[in-house]
Every structure is written in C-alpha cells, then in structure tokens.
Write a protein that holds these residues in place. Sequence first.
Motif, PDB file in Angstrom:
ATOM      1  N   TYR A  14       0.841  -1.202   0.000  1.00 59.76           N
ATOM      2  CA  TYR A  14       0.000   0.000   0.000  1.00 59.76           C
ATOM      3  C   TYR A  14       0.878   1.256   0.000  1.00 59.76           C
ATOM      4  O   TYR A  14       0.672   2.178  -0.789  1.00 59.76           O
ATOM      5  CB  TYR A  14      -0.917  -0.005   1.222  1.00 59.76           C
ATOM      6  CG  TYR A  14      -1.911   1.131   1.254  1.00 59.76           C
ATOM      7  CD1 TYR A  14      -3.201   0.957   0.776  1.00 59.76           C
ATOM      8  CD2 TYR A  14      -1.560   2.392   1.751  1.00 59.76           C
ATOM      9  CE1 TYR A  14      -4.119   2.004   0.799  1.00 59.76           C
ATOM     10  CE2 TYR A  14      -2.463   3.432   1.774  1.00 59.76           C
ATOM     11  CZ  TYR A  14      -3.744   3.234   1.297  1.00 59.76           C
ATOM     12  OH  TYR A  14      -4.642   4.273   1.307  1.00 59.76           O
ATOM     13  N   VAL A  15       1.872   1.293   0.891  1.00 58.99           N
ATOM     14  CA  VAL A  15       2.745   2.456   0.992  1.00 58.99           C
ATOM     15  C   VAL A  15       3.561   2.637  -0.286  1.00 58.99           C
ATOM     16  O   VAL A  15       3.784   3.762  -0.742  1.00 58.99           O
ATOM     17  CB  VAL A  15       3.670   2.332   2.226  1.00 58.99           C
ATOM     18  CG1 VAL A  15       4.698   3.450   2.255  1.00 58.99           C
ATOM     19  CG2 VAL A  15       2.848   2.335   3.508  1.00 58.99           C
ATOM     20  N   SER A  16       3.996   1.527  -0.886  1.00 61.50           N
ATOM     21  CA  SER A  16       4.758   1.621  -2.132  1.00 61.50           C
ATOM     22  C   SER A  16       3.912   2.207  -3.255  1.00 61.50           C
ATOM     23  O   SER A  16       4.383   3.046  -4.034  1.00 61.50           O
ATOM     24  CB  SER A  16       5.281   0.238  -2.543  1.00 61.50           C
ATOM     25  OG  SER A  16       6.182  -0.265  -1.578  1.00 61.50           O
ATOM     26  N   ALA A  21       2.464   7.020  -6.589  1.00 60.93           N
ATOM     27  CA  ALA A  21       1.428   7.975  -7.003  1.00 60.93           C
ATOM     28  C   ALA A  21       1.766   9.403  -6.578  1.00 60.93           C
ATOM     29  O   ALA A  21       1.211  10.353  -7.124  1.00 60.93           O
ATOM     30  CB  ALA A  21       0.077   7.563  -6.425  1.00 60.93           C
ATOM     31  N   LEU A  22       2.671   9.544  -5.610  1.00 62.79           N
ATOM     32  CA  LEU A  22       3.075  10.875  -5.125  1.00 62.79           C
ATOM     33  C   LEU A  22       4.322  11.387  -5.843  1.00 62.79           C
ATOM     34  O   LEU A  22       4.987  12.293  -5.342  1.00 62.79           O
ATOM     35  CB  LEU A  22       3.350  10.820  -3.623  1.00 62.79           C
ATOM     36  CG  LEU A  22       2.137  10.645  -2.711  1.00 62.79           C
ATOM     37  CD1 LEU A  22       2.587  10.325  -1.283  1.00 62.79           C
ATOM     38  CD2 LEU A  22       1.254  11.881  -2.725  1.00 62.79           C
ATOM     39  N   SER A  23       4.617  10.835  -7.009  1.00 64.20           N
ATOM     40  CA  SER A  23       5.863  11.157  -7.699  1.00 64.20           C
ATOM     41  C   SER A  23       5.989  12.649  -8.027  1.00 64.20           C
ATOM     42  O   SER A  23       7.086  13.151  -8.225  1.00 64.20           O
ATOM     43  CB  SER A  23       5.985  10.335  -8.977  1.00 64.20           C
ATOM     44  OG  SER A  23       4.859  10.560  -9.825  1.00 64.20           O
ATOM     45  N   GLY A  63      -8.637   4.026   1.882  1.00 62.99           N
ATOM     46  CA  GLY A  63      -9.075   3.952   0.494  1.00 62.99           C
ATOM     47  C   GLY A  63      -7.935   3.670  -0.468  1.00 62.99           C
ATOM     48  O   GLY A  63      -6.811   3.345  -0.070  1.00 62.99           O
ATOM     49  N   ASP A  64      -8.248   3.806  -1.750  1.00 64.80           N
ATOM     50  CA  ASP A  64      -7.280   3.521  -2.796  1.00 64.80           C
ATOM     51  C   ASP A  64      -6.062   4.447  -2.643  1.00 64.80           C
ATOM     52  O   ASP A  64      -6.219   5.664  -2.479  1.00 64.80           O
ATOM     53  CB  ASP A  64      -7.940   3.741  -4.162  1.00 64.80           C
ATOM     54  CG  ASP A  64      -7.029   3.345  -5.293  1.00 64.80           C
ATOM     55  OD1 ASP A  64      -6.987   2.152  -5.628  1.00 64.80           O
ATOM     56  OD2 ASP A  64      -6.352   4.237  -5.830  1.00 64.80           O
ATOM     57  N   PRO A  65      -4.833   3.899  -2.697  1.00 63.72           N
ATOM     58  CA  PRO A  65      -3.643   4.751  -2.496  1.00 63.72           C
ATOM     59  C   PRO A  65      -3.495   5.831  -3.563  1.00 63.72           C
ATOM     60  O   PRO A  65      -2.992   6.925  -3.272  1.00 63.72           O
ATOM     61  CB  PRO A  65      -2.476   3.757  -2.528  1.00 63.72           C
ATOM     62  CG  PRO A  65      -3.026   2.509  -3.125  1.00 63.72           C
ATOM     63  CD  PRO A  65      -4.474   2.472  -2.814  1.00 63.72           C
ATOM     64  N   GLU A  66      -3.927   5.549  -4.798  1.00 62.68           N
ATOM     65  CA  GLU A  66      -3.844   6.562  -5.846  1.00 62.68           C
ATOM     66  C   GLU A  66      -4.794   7.726  -5.559  1.00 62.68           C
ATOM     67  O   GLU A  66      -4.443   8.898  -5.786  1.00 62.68           O
ATOM     68  CB  GLU A  66      -4.158   5.954  -7.213  1.00 62.68           C
ATOM     69  CG  GLU A  66      -3.045   5.099  -7.801  1.00 62.68           C
ATOM     70  CD  GLU A  66      -2.893   3.741  -7.122  1.00 62.68           C
ATOM     71  OE1 GLU A  66      -1.809   3.152  -7.184  1.00 62.68           O
ATOM     72  OE2 GLU A  66      -3.892   3.276  -6.517  1.00 62.68           O
ATOM     73  N   LEU A  68      -5.833   8.594  -2.544  1.00 61.18           N
ATOM     74  CA  LEU A  68      -5.270   9.288  -1.380  1.00 61.18           C
ATOM     75  C   LEU A  68      -4.110  10.192  -1.806  1.00 61.18           C
ATOM     76  O   LEU A  68      -3.975  11.311  -1.316  1.00 61.18           O
ATOM     77  CB  LEU A  68      -4.805   8.259  -0.349  1.00 61.18           C
ATOM     78  CG  LEU A  68      -4.235   8.811   0.959  1.00 61.18           C
ATOM     79  CD1 LEU A  68      -5.278   9.628   1.709  1.00 61.18           C
ATOM     80  CD2 LEU A  68      -3.718   7.677   1.846  1.00 61.18           C
ATOM     81  N   ALA A  69      -3.292   9.691  -2.731  1.00 61.05           N
ATOM     82  CA  ALA A  69      -2.172  10.497  -3.232  1.00 61.05           C
ATOM     83  C   ALA A  69      -2.678  11.757  -3.922  1.00 61.05           C
ATOM     84  O   ALA A  69      -2.094  12.837  -3.760  1.00 61.05           O
ATOM     85  CB  ALA A  69      -1.328   9.669  -4.196  1.00 61.05           C
ATOM     86  N   ALA A  70      -3.761  11.633  -4.681  1.00 57.14           N
ATOM     87  CA  ALA A  70      -4.325  12.808  -5.361  1.00 57.14           C
ATOM     88  C   ALA A  70      -4.781  13.849  -4.350  1.00 57.14           C
ATOM     89  O   ALA A  70      -4.616  15.058  -4.557  1.00 57.14           O
ATOM     90  CB  ALA A  70      -5.484  12.387  -6.257  1.00 57.14           C
ATOM     91  N   ARG A  71      -5.325  13.396  -3.218  1.00 54.26           N
ATOM     92  CA  ARG A  71      -5.771  14.330  -2.178  1.00 54.26           C
ATOM     93  C   ARG A  71      -4.575  15.008  -1.523  1.00 54.26           C
ATOM     94  O   ARG A  71      -4.601  16.210  -1.216  1.00 54.26           O
ATOM     95  CB  ARG A  71      -6.613  13.582  -1.151  1.00 54.26           C
ATOM     96  CG  ARG A  71      -7.926  13.037  -1.734  1.00 54.26           C
ATOM     97  CD  ARG A  71      -8.553  12.010  -0.843  1.00 54.26           C
ATOM     98  NE  ARG A  71      -9.119  12.585   0.351  1.00 54.26           N
ATOM     99  CZ  ARG A  71      -9.547  11.860   1.396  1.00 54.26           C
ATOM    100  NH1 ARG A  71      -9.433  10.546   1.376  1.00 54.26           N
ATOM    101  NH2 ARG A  71     -10.067  12.452   2.445  1.00 54.26           N
ATOM    102  N   TYR A  72      -3.497  14.254  -1.303  1.00 52.96           N
ATOM    103  CA  TYR A  72      -2.286  14.857  -0.756  1.00 52.96           C
ATOM    104  C   TYR A  72      -1.703  15.884  -1.727  1.00 52.96           C
ATOM    105  O   TYR A  72      -1.219  16.940  -1.311  1.00 52.96           O
ATOM    106  CB  TYR A  72      -1.240  13.779  -0.463  1.00 52.96           C
ATOM    107  CG  TYR A  72      -1.299  13.228   0.936  1.00 52.96           C
ATOM    108  CD1 TYR A  72      -0.966  14.019   2.035  1.00 52.96           C
ATOM    109  CD2 TYR A  72      -1.668  11.904   1.173  1.00 52.96           C
ATOM    110  CE1 TYR A  72      -1.011  13.517   3.321  1.00 52.96           C
ATOM    111  CE2 TYR A  72      -1.719  11.396   2.462  1.00 52.96           C
ATOM    112  CZ  TYR A  72      -1.382  12.200   3.528  1.00 52.96           C
ATOM    113  OH  TYR A  72      -1.430  11.696   4.801  1.00 52.96           O
ATOM    114  N   GLN A  73      -1.729  15.569  -3.020  1.00 49.76           N
ATOM    115  CA  GLN A  73      -1.201  16.501  -4.010  1.00 49.76           C
ATOM    116  C   GLN A  73      -2.041  17.770  -4.064  1.00 49.76           C
ATOM    117  O   GLN A  73      -1.509  18.877  -4.213  1.00 49.76           O
ATOM    118  CB  GLN A  73      -1.143  15.824  -5.385  1.00 49.76           C
ATOM    119  CG  GLN A  73      -0.039  14.772  -5.473  1.00 49.76           C
ATOM    120  CD  GLN A  73      -0.116  13.957  -6.747  1.00 49.76           C
ATOM    121  OE1 GLN A  73      -1.191  13.718  -7.288  1.00 49.76           O
ATOM    122  NE2 GLN A  73       1.030  13.518  -7.235  1.00 49.76           N
TER     123      GLN A  73
END
Length: 211
Positions: A14-16, A21-23, A63-66, A68-73
Amino acid sequence: MRHDERMEQEIQRYVSRLRRALSGLGESEVDDIALEIRGHIAECVEGSDDPTSSARRVLEALGDPEELAARYQTEAVLARGRAGRSPLAVLQAVQRWAMEGLFGLLIFLAGVAGYGTAIALVGMALLKPFFPHHVGFWWSPPEMVILGVAGGPPDPRLELLGWWIVPLGVVAGCLLWVGMTRWLGALLRRFRAFVSPLEVGRAAGGDQGAP
C-alpha cells in the motif's frame, strides 16, 4: 501485539503504491507522508486484540492509495497557494479548489476575471502611447462608455481621461493584481481540502472493538 508478516507485506505494498502515485511531490514530502501513514496505522492497531484485522480496517478506511495520493497533491498545491506569494501558485491552487465543488469554481472564475482585468488595465496603459486615438476611456453618444481599445475615427467620441489613463491604468492594474492575490490567498487559508488520514484512521480505530 503486532500484526503478522502477511499483513506487514500488505501495508508495504500500500505504501509503495502511495509513494509511486506521489511522484509529483518532493522526495522529502513523500517520505513524510509515508511515515505519517505508517505511524497512524501503528497508532490505530496499538492495544488491539486483533492487530491484523485492525490494520486491514485502517487500510480500507484510507481507500485507494492513488486516490489518497491525489488528495495529498491537492493539499500540497493549496498549501503553496495559501502562502499567497505567487499569483501563479494562488491561481493553480484555486483551480484545484474548483474541482472540489461549485463554490471553488466560482472563486476560480472570479480570480481569472480579476487577473485578466488587471492585465488589461496595465496593457491599455502601455498601448496608449502607441495608439493614442484608439486606446482610452471615452464617452460616445448616445450614452455609451468605452474603456479600452476602440476602432474607427475618434469623433464624435469624447475622451474622458486623456493621458491620465497611463498612470491610472498602471496603478489600478497593479492594485487589482495584488488585491486579487491576497484575497484568494485568504480564501484558501479558510478552505480545507480533505479530512486528514489521521482523522480517518481514528474513525476506523473507533470501530476496532466492534465484532
């Protein structure tokens, strides 16, 4: 009690996925987010009689890591906009805000209109020396006011500002530019993009004891 090795591998996957996705973010930001997620999983499973099930519930709540990454971005873009130093960063942040709902869209449109007007005012002031008979602020019968660039002969138009439009256009454009940046920055500081993962985890952790 720790969760089993299989669950640890699931957390690592999950973390990977989240890191990939946070690239678009900086390496230090990605490391901080990965540590935050791992830390908050550990917090939620601490003291649980079934840490494996608790950890799985937390991952499901995140939820989906992708996604979640979009929300962080989105939050990263908004954070740069909240600083209010760069109009471009502010407008990019408001553009992200526009994706969150109608209110954000209206603010984005207002920002585009405000910055566009500021550019037009300064541009009009800069063009006046080159096109003195076609750039200005006129009253044209019957009861028509023209501000900007107008074609055709100047008569019977009555120019209201003359060469004063040059300093007034520059000053008004700059003030509007700065004012829009500060206003949008203030609005962004009042806006919260999403519920933080820590709060999501606590909500999920509150269900640990449920059968």
